[in-house]
Design an enzyme around this catalytic site. Structure first.
Site, PDB file in Angstrom:
ATOM      1  N   HIS A  57     -44.313  -6.082  18.108  1.00  0.00           N
ATOM      2  CA  HIS A  57     -42.811  -6.595  18.687  1.00  0.00           C
ATOM      3  C   HIS A  57     -42.358  -7.733  17.966  1.00  0.00           C
ATOM      4  O   HIS A  57     -42.820  -8.495  17.112  1.00  0.00           O
ATOM      5  CB  HIS A  57     -43.020  -7.277  19.926  1.00  0.00           C
ATOM      6  CG  HIS A  57     -43.973  -6.505  20.971  1.00  0.00           C
ATOM      7  ND1 HIS A  57     -45.319  -6.190  21.002  1.00  0.00           N
ATOM      8  CD2 HIS A  57     -43.630  -5.510  22.014  1.00  0.00           C
ATOM      9  CE1 HIS A  57     -46.108  -5.575  21.691  1.00  0.00           C
ATOM     10  NE2 HIS A  57     -44.673  -5.104  22.449  1.00  0.00           N
TER      11      HIS A  57
ATOM     12  N   LYS B 290     -47.300   1.616  19.021  1.00  0.00           N
ATOM     13  CA  LYS B 290     -45.899   1.313  19.750  1.00  0.00           C
ATOM     14  C   LYS B 290     -45.272   0.284  18.936  1.00  0.00           C
ATOM     15  O   LYS B 290     -45.866  -0.655  18.406  1.00  0.00           O
ATOM     16  CB  LYS B 290     -46.370   0.820  20.973  1.00  0.00           C
ATOM     17  CG  LYS B 290     -45.146   0.111  21.881  1.00  0.00           C
ATOM     18  CD  LYS B 290     -45.574  -0.691  23.075  1.00  0.00           C
ATOM     19  CE  LYS B 290     -44.335  -1.656  23.594  1.00  0.00           C
ATOM     20  NZ  LYS B 290     -44.958  -2.749  24.536  1.00  0.00           N
TER      21      LYS B 290
ATOM     22  N   GLN C  38     -34.561  -3.738  29.767  1.00  0.00           N
ATOM     23  CA  GLN C  38     -35.071  -2.612  30.587  1.00  0.00           C
ATOM     24  C   GLN C  38     -34.128  -2.205  32.046  1.00  0.00           C
ATOM     25  O   GLN C  38     -33.367  -3.228  32.337  1.00  0.00           O
ATOM     26  CB  GLN C  38     -36.412  -3.213  31.348  1.00  0.00           C
ATOM     27  CG  GLN C  38     -37.515  -3.164  30.174  1.00  0.00           C
ATOM     28  CD  GLN C  38     -38.949  -3.705  30.671  1.00  0.00           C
ATOM     29  OE1 GLN C  38     -39.010  -3.972  31.969  1.00  0.00           O
ATOM     30  NE2 GLN C  38     -39.850  -3.858  29.736  1.00  0.00           N
TER      31      GLN C  38
END
Length: 252
Positions: free
Chosen positions: A143, A170, A236
């Site tokens: 991230h 990811k 989100q």
């Protein structure tokens, strides 16, 4: 490309799967949040353990995991301690981080762990092997809450995760412009078409990057994060809205 099956969920085919993050400080709030989340429409439950206050007490952590497992027995449970350096709530030593993940693996309560790529190559490889020996899948992650690197670097990180035998690589990046979102999407597509032999998850964060959370099926991201209550990362959207859009794109 191979898919990843966790419980009855097949990741890497069809519409992107929805992951929701549960962030609770103590046993009581884990219990109440779990009951609220149980009614929501999602596919994978991520427990963000870095929000849990009593981290040094492994028994308390596993008691909380047991509550989640018993409240939602059919949902794949992803155990995630997000480090402070990658946007999480707490900083712990590498040794404590690895020990915590090993305890989760040993517990038999979790289906998947999140393992940060930049923890240290040897520790990462050993923990992946340990997880796989106990039938636990690994989401390997990176991230950057500040910027989006060049596409070549994004692909290099995802390929490194794949070379470390992550079940699902990811990456989540912060765009400074709309063109950064295109960089992330282009990197995702190139990875998916040329290098990936397993599902990957990618996203561009904040409001600017929202399209990346919706268009996974088009560009090659196998899962996306939605919010039941409070978002665990910027950009989100609610699980109900997310499911609607993912279904529209899937059926188009």
């Amino acid at each position: 490309m191979k898919t990843v099956t966790v419980k009855d969920l097949v990741i890497g085919t069809g519409a992107p799967k929805i992951i929701v993050s549960l962030m609770a400080k103590d046993i009581a709030s884990v219990k109440s949040e779990a009951l609220a989340y149980r009614e929501a429409d999602f596919d994978i439950l991520e427990w963000r353990v870095d929000h849990y206050a009593d981290l040094s007490n492994v028994e308390s952590v596993m008691a909380a995991a047991k509550i989640l497992r018993e409240t939602m027995p059919e949902k794949p449970l992803l155990f995630t301690f997000r480090s402070a350096k990658e946007g999480g709530e707490q900083a712990i030593s590498t040794e404590a981080y690895i020990a915590l993940n090993r305890a989760a693996i040993d517990s038999g309560l979790v289906d998947m762990i999140d393992l940060e790529l930049f923890t240290g190559d040897d520790q990462v490889k050993e923990t992946v092997a340990y997880a796989h020996a106990h039938d636990v899948k690994v989401v390997m992650s990176n991230h950057d809450f500040h910027k989006t690197p060049e596409a070549e670097e994004i692909i290099a990180r995802l390929r490194k995760m794949q070379s470390f035998d992550a079940d699902i690589p990811k990456i989540a990046l912060m765009p400074q412009s709309t063109s950064d979102v295109l960089t992330l999407l282009a990197a995702t597509l190139e990875m998916q078409e040329q290098y990936a032999d397993r599902p990957i998850i990618t996203m561009s964060m904040a409001k600017t990057g929202v399209i990346s959370r919706l268009a996974g099926e088009v560009f090659g991201s196998a899962a996306t994060f939605g919010a039941v209550k409070k978002a665990s990362a910027p950009g989100q959207i609610s699980v109900n809205d997310l499911r609607t859009v993912l279904t529209i794109l899937h059926q188009a």
